[in-house]
Enzyme design. Sequence first.
Site, PDB file in Angstrom:
ATOM      1  N   ASP A  25       0.837  -1.206   0.000  1.00 11.91           N
ATOM      2  CA  ASP A  25       0.000   0.000   0.000  1.00 11.91           C
ATOM      3  C   ASP A  25       0.871   1.254   0.000  1.00 11.91           C
ATOM      4  OD1 ASP A  25      -2.420   1.262  -0.101  1.00 11.91           O
ATOM      5  OD2 ASP A  25      -3.046   0.780   1.937  1.00 11.91           O
ATOM      6  N   CYS A  85     -22.837  -7.142  -0.768  1.00 10.93           N
ATOM      7  CA  CYS A  85     -21.965  -6.000  -0.458  1.00 10.93           C
ATOM      8  C   CYS A  85     -22.504  -4.707  -1.070  1.00 10.93           C
ATOM      9  CB  CYS A  85     -20.538  -6.267  -0.929  1.00 10.93           C
ATOM     10  SG  CYS A  85     -20.405  -6.736  -2.659  1.00 10.93           S
ATOM     11  N   CYS A  89     -24.182  -1.141   1.492  1.00 11.58           N
ATOM     12  CA  CYS A  89     -23.384   0.090   1.604  1.00 11.58           C
ATOM     13  C   CYS A  89     -24.236   1.267   2.108  1.00 11.58           C
ATOM     14  CB  CYS A  89     -22.748   0.438   0.264  1.00 11.58           C
ATOM     15  SG  CYS A  89     -21.813   1.977   0.369  1.00 11.58           S
ATOM     16  N   CYS A 105     -17.528   6.831  -0.357  1.00 12.15           N
ATOM     17  CA  CYS A 105     -17.150   5.742   0.554  1.00 12.15           C
ATOM     18  C   CYS A 105     -16.739   6.316   1.921  1.00 12.15           C
ATOM     19  CB  CYS A 105     -15.996   4.950  -0.060  1.00 12.15           C
ATOM     20  SG  CYS A 105     -15.365   3.669   1.040  1.00 12.15           S
TER      21      CYS A 105
HETATM   22  C1  B12 Z   1      -7.199   4.300  -3.330  1.00 13.52           C
HETATM   23  C2  B12 Z   1      -7.523   3.184  -2.346  1.00 13.52           C
HETATM   24  C3  B12 Z   1      -8.696   3.302  -1.607  1.00 13.52           C
HETATM   25  C4  B12 Z   1      -9.768   4.334  -1.938  1.00 13.52           C
HETATM   26  C5  B12 Z   1     -10.507   3.833  -3.220  1.00 13.52           C
HETATM   27  C6  B12 Z   1     -10.839   2.332  -3.138  1.00 13.52           C
HETATM   28  C7  B12 Z   1     -11.053   1.627  -4.472  1.00 13.52           C
HETATM   29  N1  B12 Z   1     -11.724   0.492  -4.360  1.00 13.52           N
HETATM   30  O1  B12 Z   1     -10.619   2.054  -5.507  1.00 13.52           O
HETATM   31  C8  B12 Z   1     -10.623   4.338  -0.632  1.00 13.52           C
HETATM   32  C9  B12 Z   1     -10.093   5.409   0.323  1.00 13.52           C
HETATM   33  C10 B12 Z   1     -12.134   4.552  -0.806  1.00 13.52           C
HETATM   34  C11 B12 Z   1     -10.269   2.970  -0.053  1.00 13.52           C
HETATM   35  C12 B12 Z   1     -11.081   2.300   0.846  1.00 13.52           C
HETATM   36  C13 B12 Z   1     -10.794   1.055   1.381  1.00 13.52           C
HETATM   37  N2  B12 Z   1      -9.652   0.372   1.232  1.00 13.52           N
HETATM   38 CO1  B12 Z   1      -8.225   0.911   0.008  1.00 13.52          CO
HETATM   39  N3  B12 Z   1      -6.858   1.180  -1.245  1.00 13.52           N
HETATM   40  C14 B12 Z   1      -6.657   2.082  -2.180  1.00 13.52           C
HETATM   41  C15 B12 Z   1      -5.382   1.758  -2.970  1.00 13.52           C
HETATM   42  C16 B12 Z   1      -4.263   2.674  -2.420  1.00 13.52           C
HETATM   43  C17 B12 Z   1      -5.508   1.905  -4.488  1.00 13.52           C
HETATM   44  C18 B12 Z   1      -6.768   1.219  -5.083  1.00 13.52           C
HETATM   45  C19 B12 Z   1      -6.950   1.606  -6.539  1.00 13.52           C
HETATM   46  O2  B12 Z   1      -6.082   1.451  -7.351  1.00 13.52           O
HETATM   47  N4  B12 Z   1      -8.097   2.166  -6.851  1.00 13.52           N
HETATM   48  C20 B12 Z   1      -8.363   2.636  -8.196  1.00 13.52           C
HETATM   49  C21 B12 Z   1      -9.420   1.744  -8.859  1.00 13.52           C
HETATM   50  C22 B12 Z   1      -9.786   2.332 -10.237  1.00 13.52           C
HETATM   51  O3  B12 Z   1      -8.838   0.464  -9.002  1.00 13.52           O
HETATM   52  P1  B12 Z   1      -9.582  -0.941  -8.777  1.00 13.52           P
HETATM   53  O4  B12 Z   1     -10.636  -0.904  -7.723  1.00 13.52           O
HETATM   54  O5  B12 Z   1      -8.493  -1.940  -8.574  1.00 13.52           O
HETATM   55  O6  B12 Z   1     -10.417  -1.233 -10.105  1.00 13.52           O
HETATM   56  C23 B12 Z   1      -9.876  -1.141 -11.384  1.00 13.52           C
HETATM   57  C24 B12 Z   1      -8.748  -2.084 -11.682  1.00 13.52           C
HETATM   58  O7  B12 Z   1      -8.969  -3.316 -11.010  1.00 13.52           O
HETATM   59  C25 B12 Z   1      -8.841  -2.195 -13.197  1.00 13.52           C
HETATM   60  N5  B12 Z   1      -8.459  -3.547 -13.608  1.00 13.52           N
HETATM   61  C26 B12 Z   1      -9.242  -4.623 -13.715  1.00 13.52           C
HETATM   62  N6  B12 Z   1      -8.524  -5.652 -14.155  1.00 13.52           N
HETATM   63  C27 B12 Z   1      -7.251  -5.198 -14.349  1.00 13.52           C
HETATM   64  C28 B12 Z   1      -6.120  -5.858 -14.792  1.00 13.52           C
HETATM   65  C29 B12 Z   1      -4.899  -5.112 -14.852  1.00 13.52           C
HETATM   66  C30 B12 Z   1      -3.667  -5.800 -15.292  1.00 13.52           C
HETATM   67  C31 B12 Z   1      -4.863  -3.733 -14.471  1.00 13.52           C
HETATM   68  C32 B12 Z   1      -3.608  -2.932 -14.487  1.00 13.52           C
HETATM   69  C33 B12 Z   1      -6.040  -3.115 -14.044  1.00 13.52           C
HETATM   70  C34 B12 Z   1      -7.206  -3.867 -14.008  1.00 13.52           C
HETATM   71  O8  B12 Z   1     -10.199  -1.893 -13.551  1.00 13.52           O
HETATM   72  C35 B12 Z   1     -10.937  -1.566 -12.380  1.00 13.52           C
HETATM   73  C36 B12 Z   1     -11.975  -0.501 -12.677  1.00 13.52           C
HETATM   74  O9  B12 Z   1     -11.388   0.718 -13.133  1.00 13.52           O
HETATM   75  C37 B12 Z   1      -5.164   0.248  -2.604  1.00 13.52           C
HETATM   76  C38 B12 Z   1      -3.700  -0.197  -2.553  1.00 13.52           C
HETATM   77  C39 B12 Z   1      -3.203  -0.507  -3.940  1.00 13.52           C
HETATM   78  N7  B12 Z   1      -2.059   0.005  -4.272  1.00 13.52           N
HETATM   79  O10 B12 Z   1      -3.870  -1.199  -4.700  1.00 13.52           O
HETATM   80  C40 B12 Z   1      -5.855   0.126  -1.227  1.00 13.52           C
HETATM   81  C41 B12 Z   1      -6.613  -1.170  -0.936  1.00 13.52           C
HETATM   82  C42 B12 Z   1      -7.479  -1.517  -2.108  1.00 13.52           C
HETATM   83  N8  B12 Z   1      -7.482  -0.793   0.184  1.00 13.52           N
HETATM   84  C43 B12 Z   1      -7.684  -1.742   1.032  1.00 13.52           C
HETATM   85  C44 B12 Z   1      -8.629  -1.691   2.092  1.00 13.52           C
HETATM   86  C45 B12 Z   1      -8.516  -2.763   3.165  1.00 13.52           C
HETATM   87  C46 B12 Z   1      -9.615  -0.690   2.119  1.00 13.52           C
HETATM   88  C47 B12 Z   1     -10.803  -0.571   3.095  1.00 13.52           C
HETATM   89  C48 B12 Z   1     -11.461  -1.878   3.511  1.00 13.52           C
HETATM   90  C49 B12 Z   1     -10.307   0.213   4.339  1.00 13.52           C
HETATM   91  C50 B12 Z   1     -11.315   0.431   5.440  1.00 13.52           C
HETATM   92  N9  B12 Z   1     -11.557  -0.554   6.330  1.00 13.52           N
HETATM   93  O11 B12 Z   1     -11.885   1.495   5.573  1.00 13.52           O
HETATM   94  C51 B12 Z   1     -11.789   0.310   2.268  1.00 13.52           C
HETATM   95  C52 B12 Z   1     -12.704  -0.565   1.373  1.00 13.52           C
HETATM   96  C53 B12 Z   1     -13.578   0.222   0.420  1.00 13.52           C
HETATM   97  C54 B12 Z   1     -13.881  -0.530  -0.867  1.00 13.52           C
HETATM   98  N10 B12 Z   1     -15.092  -1.072  -0.985  1.00 13.52           N
HETATM   99  O12 B12 Z   1     -13.036  -0.653  -1.739  1.00 13.52           O
HETATM  100  C55 B12 Z   1      -6.865  -2.981   0.709  1.00 13.52           C
HETATM  101  C56 B12 Z   1      -7.768  -4.061   0.150  1.00 13.52           C
HETATM  102  C57 B12 Z   1      -7.241  -5.461   0.432  1.00 13.52           C
HETATM  103  C58 B12 Z   1      -8.011  -6.453  -0.405  1.00 13.52           C
HETATM  104  N11 B12 Z   1      -8.324  -7.556   0.205  1.00 13.52           N
HETATM  105  O13 B12 Z   1      -8.286  -6.202  -1.547  1.00 13.52           O
HETATM  106  C59 B12 Z   1      -5.815  -2.410  -0.351  1.00 13.52           C
HETATM  107  C60 B12 Z   1      -5.399  -3.361  -1.481  1.00 13.52           C
HETATM  108  C61 B12 Z   1      -4.583  -1.973   0.473  1.00 13.52           C
HETATM  109  C62 B12 Z   1      -3.687  -3.169   0.847  1.00 13.52           C
HETATM  110  N12 B12 Z   1      -2.445  -3.155   0.392  1.00 13.52           N
HETATM  111  O14 B12 Z   1      -4.066  -4.091   1.515  1.00 13.52           O
HETATM  112  N13 B12 Z   1      -9.110   2.488  -0.573  1.00 13.52           N
HETATM  113  S1  SF4 Z   2     -18.960   3.046   2.635  1.00 11.64           S
HETATM  114 FE1  SF4 Z   2     -17.152   2.186   1.572  1.00 11.64          FE
HETATM  115  S2  SF4 Z   2     -16.368   0.570   2.942  1.00 11.64           S
HETATM  116 FE2  SF4 Z   2     -18.448   1.110   3.666  1.00 11.64          FE
HETATM  117  S3  SF4 Z   2     -19.809  -0.364   2.668  1.00 11.64           S
HETATM  118 FE3  SF4 Z   2     -19.711   1.443   1.320  1.00 11.64          FE
HETATM  119  S4  SF4 Z   2     -18.025   1.045  -0.130  1.00 11.64           S
HETATM  120 FE4  SF4 Z   2     -17.824  -0.427   1.572  1.00 11.64          FE
HETATM  121  S1  SF4 Z   3     -20.729 -10.019  -0.854  1.00 11.48           S
HETATM  122 FE1  SF4 Z   3     -19.892  -9.022  -2.695  1.00 11.48          FE
HETATM  123  S2  SF4 Z   3     -17.808  -9.778  -2.867  1.00 11.48           S
HETATM  124 FE2  SF4 Z   3     -18.891 -11.180  -1.462  1.00 11.48          FE
HETATM  125  S3  SF4 Z   3     -19.647 -12.823  -2.827  1.00 11.48           S
HETATM  126 FE3  SF4 Z   3     -21.286 -11.302  -2.610  1.00 11.48          FE
HETATM  127  S4  SF4 Z   3     -20.984  -9.973  -4.423  1.00 11.48           S
HETATM  128 FE4  SF4 Z   3     -19.078 -11.104  -4.148  1.00 11.48          FE
END
Ligand code: B12
Ligand code: SF4
Ligand code: SF4
Length: 233
Positions: A25, A85, A89, A105
């Site tokens: 992260d 899920c 929310c 969020c």
């Molecule tokens: C920014 C961020 C946030 C933001 C935005 C979250 C989001 N879902 O985007 C906020 C502040 C809201 C947040 C909240 C939380 N977060 Co956060 N967050 C991050 C961070 C730093 C970047 C995520 C990101 O890139 N977002 C941008 C979006 C566009 O990306 P995406 O969701 O992955 O979706 C895109 C890609 O997957 C892409 N894609 C699909 N397939 C492929 C294939 C390839 C090859 C590529 C390149 C892309 C791609 O398309 C999707 C749509 O655009 C990561 C750490 C990291 N470096 O990944 C942690 C991370 C996702 N967070 C984490 C956690 C734990 C949380 C929270 C639970 C914290 C909490 N308890 O409050 C909440 C959960 C909210 C939720 N439902 O997601 C963990 C999740 C662990 C896991 N099991 O996945 C991470 C991975 C941190 C870690 N190292 O553990 N987070």
């Molecule tokens: S507010 Fe964010 S962490 Fe809470 S249920 Fe909604 S998406 Fe998940």
């Molecule tokens: S709660 Fe969300 S992540 Fe979990 S199985 Fe259902 S749709 Fe998938």
Amino acid sequence: MKRRLKRLGRWLVEVARCEIKVFVDTAPVMEKPLAQAAGLGWQGKHTNLLGRDLGNWVFLGAIFTTLDLEPDTPEVSHCGTCTACLDICPTNAFPAPYQLDARRCISYLTIEHKGPVDTELRACIGNRIYGCDDCLAVCPWNKFAVAARDVGYQPKLGLPELAELASLDDSAFRERFAGSPIKRIGRDRFVRNVLYAIGNSGLPALRPVAAGLVDDPDPAVADAARWAMARLT
Ligand code: B12
Ligand code: SF4
Ligand code: SF4
């Protein structure tokens, strides 16, 4: 045995020569899609990674290396028709499955967002003062998760009293949350969140606590205090 040791020796030399970068992260690395490609689990409809053995309670870390490794098989989604899920929310932060509007969020609003939160969203925050896990907690795959043994993952706060948390000044806040990620958001944002929780508590007994903060030097804290007072009349 000798041959195995030789092979291990060659491998260790290879490891010693390869370049390694570690991310937890800490860098703009797409950790979730990479973890799915590595077979650790899949990105659920709530956008986080979950696994059949781990459920949702898992953090991700990545090691980038030049080491020549056998690739794993990517995991596929096992969400099926479930939408638990998305439905739970509190702020309707999912415009569609697999898409999160981070601006709605509670995790973003309580941890990252500076200044006052939109009034429309404050009531939805409820009593959450640092992050939110609702979309992860409701997932049926959690029945396979096991509790972490590492003491670092055990809850440390106990059941906090809102009145006591609202009274923290900067140095008391730092002392209370030393060694916790909560410290990163600073006293002002933390107390702002506590005041939103007070406003949502339905407890008029907490009104004087909010009243004591209406002249706080931080404008978001003062605004949250006025909002909480109005909610508790
Ligand atoms: C920014 C961020 C946030 C933001 C935005 C979250 C989001 N879902 O985007 C906020 C502040 C809201 C947040 C909240 C939380 N977060 Co956060 N967050 C991050 C961070 C730093 C970047 C995520 C990101 O890139 N977002 C941008 C979006 C566009 O990306 P995406 O969701 O992955 O979706 C895109 C890609 O997957 C892409 N894609 C699909 N397939 C492929 C294939 C390839 C090859 C590529 C390149 C892309 C791609 O398309 C999707 C749509 O655009 C990561 C750490 C990291 N470096 O990944 C942690 C991370 C996702 N967070 C984490 C956690 C734990 C949380 C929270 C639970 C914290 C909490 N308890 O409050 C909440 C959960 C909210 C939720 N439902 O997601 C963990 C999740 C662990 C896991 N099991 O996945 C991470 C991975 C941190 C870690 N190292 O553990 N987070
Ligand atoms: S507010 Fe964010 S962490 Fe809470 S249920 Fe909604 S998406 Fe998940
Ligand atoms: S709660 Fe969300 S992540 Fe979990 S199985 Fe259902 S749709 Fe998938």
